[in-house]
Design a protein around this motif. Sequence first.
Motif, mmCIF file in Angstrom:
data_model
loop_
_atom_site.group_PDB
_atom_site.id
_atom_site.type_symbol
_atom_site.label_atom_id
_atom_site.label_comp_id
_atom_site.label_asym_id
_atom_site.label_seq_id
_atom_site.Cartn_x
_atom_site.Cartn_y
_atom_site.Cartn_z
ATOM 1 N N GLU A 110 57.275 -24.600 34.445
ATOM 2 C CA GLU A 110 56.647 -25.450 33.433
ATOM 3 C C GLU A 110 57.439 -26.728 33.172
ATOM 4 O O GLU A 110 56.997 -27.598 32.418
ATOM 5 C CB GLU A 110 56.498 -24.665 32.121
ATOM 6 C CG GLU A 110 55.677 -23.381 32.246
ATOM 7 C CD GLU A 110 54.301 -23.644 32.813
ATOM 8 O OE1 GLU A 110 53.663 -24.636 32.391
ATOM 9 O OE2 GLU A 110 53.857 -22.871 33.693
ATOM 10 N N SER A 111 58.612 -26.832 33.762
ATOM 11 C CA SER A 111 59.462 -28.009 33.545
ATOM 12 C C SER A 111 59.087 -29.102 34.546
ATOM 13 O O SER A 111 59.473 -29.063 35.714
ATOM 14 C CB SER A 111 60.944 -27.644 33.717
ATOM 15 O OG SER A 111 61.754 -28.790 33.612
ATOM 16 N N LEU A 112 58.318 -30.088 34.064
ATOM 17 C CA LEU A 112 57.771 -31.125 34.946
ATOM 18 C C LEU A 112 58.446 -32.481 34.787
ATOM 19 O O LEU A 112 57.971 -33.479 35.317
ATOM 20 C CB LEU A 112 56.261 -31.267 34.687
ATOM 21 C CG LEU A 112 55.428 -29.986 34.841
ATOM 22 C CD1 LEU A 112 53.965 -30.283 34.541
ATOM 23 C CD2 LEU A 112 55.568 -29.413 36.238
ATOM 24 N N GLU B 93 61.818 -22.729 36.843
ATOM 25 C CA GLU B 93 61.254 -23.339 35.643
ATOM 26 C C GLU B 93 59.912 -24.006 35.987
ATOM 27 O O GLU B 93 59.803 -25.234 36.004
ATOM 28 C CB GLU B 93 62.208 -24.374 35.070
ATOM 29 C CG GLU B 93 63.597 -23.851 34.732
ATOM 30 C CD GLU B 93 64.520 -24.943 34.229
ATOM 31 O OE1 GLU B 93 64.158 -25.589 33.214
ATOM 32 O OE2 GLU B 93 65.565 -25.167 34.862
#
Length: 291
Positions: free
Chosen positions: A252-254, A250
Amino acid sequence: MGIISTTPLLNQAKKGKYGIVAFNVHSFDSIYWVLEAAAEMRSPVILQTTVGTVKSLGAENIVKVVKAASEYYHVPTGLHLDHCTDYEVIKQAIRAGYSSVMIDASMHPFAENVRRTQEVMDLADSLGVNVEAELGKVGGVEDNIVVSEEDAQKAVPTECKEFVQMTGVPTLAPAIGTAHGIYKGEPNIDFSRIEQIGELVDTPLVLHGGSAVPEEDVRKCVSLGMAKVNVSTELKNAYSEAIRQHFIEEPESLDPRAYLQKAKEAAKAMVASKIRMVGSEGKVVPSIIEA
């Protein structure tokens, strides 16, 4: 419950023929992960930090967080300073509230190792702080201490007996063929040497380089008197790999809550597996807490 001395913890473990895992923690959140897992397993535990971690987080800050976490989870918890060569850092840790310290003078000749260990014993013993010392040289890398395979030396059983008699040190880490870090090949543990040392020395022994040692080998070491089993690299790698895998899957999962939750789950699974390995599950008993 707070932070307690590792001396009664380890004496009880040696008497009961089980081990206590000492997990190296490198961040405040990892302290909570380890203690949460230990609470679920009803196991006493030792948290330990390197000198580098003390310099990074601060000894007083570490003590405050460990004290709060151990009281929250109600787990018998020792706090140990690992592989320290600096007397001033040891004093700093004891003043802050560490319940155990290691003076690593194993790179010096026997007489100098005795002298430096006695110096720390003079400071720590009256305060109820456990002292750990090392004989021989464990190979590998621990913080900024590097020992090559060529320089690694196994402890001499008769010297172990003499060392304990001369220093009164309550915990001894003899080099017996393990190494710090993850092994490149198969660990070559000298079980006969451990047995000889165990017959000559009454104090609990410490297994350094416990990461990636086969479970049956660790259990045999514990049965021969190694009551403290150090684990660092495997725990650190478990939660670091979980974070790395999160960003692979993932990217883009920050949200830190997302990837730290995965790190926590991986770390707790590792802690639980090591507790089962040494046989300390369910060993939270009044005799330990009140010692």
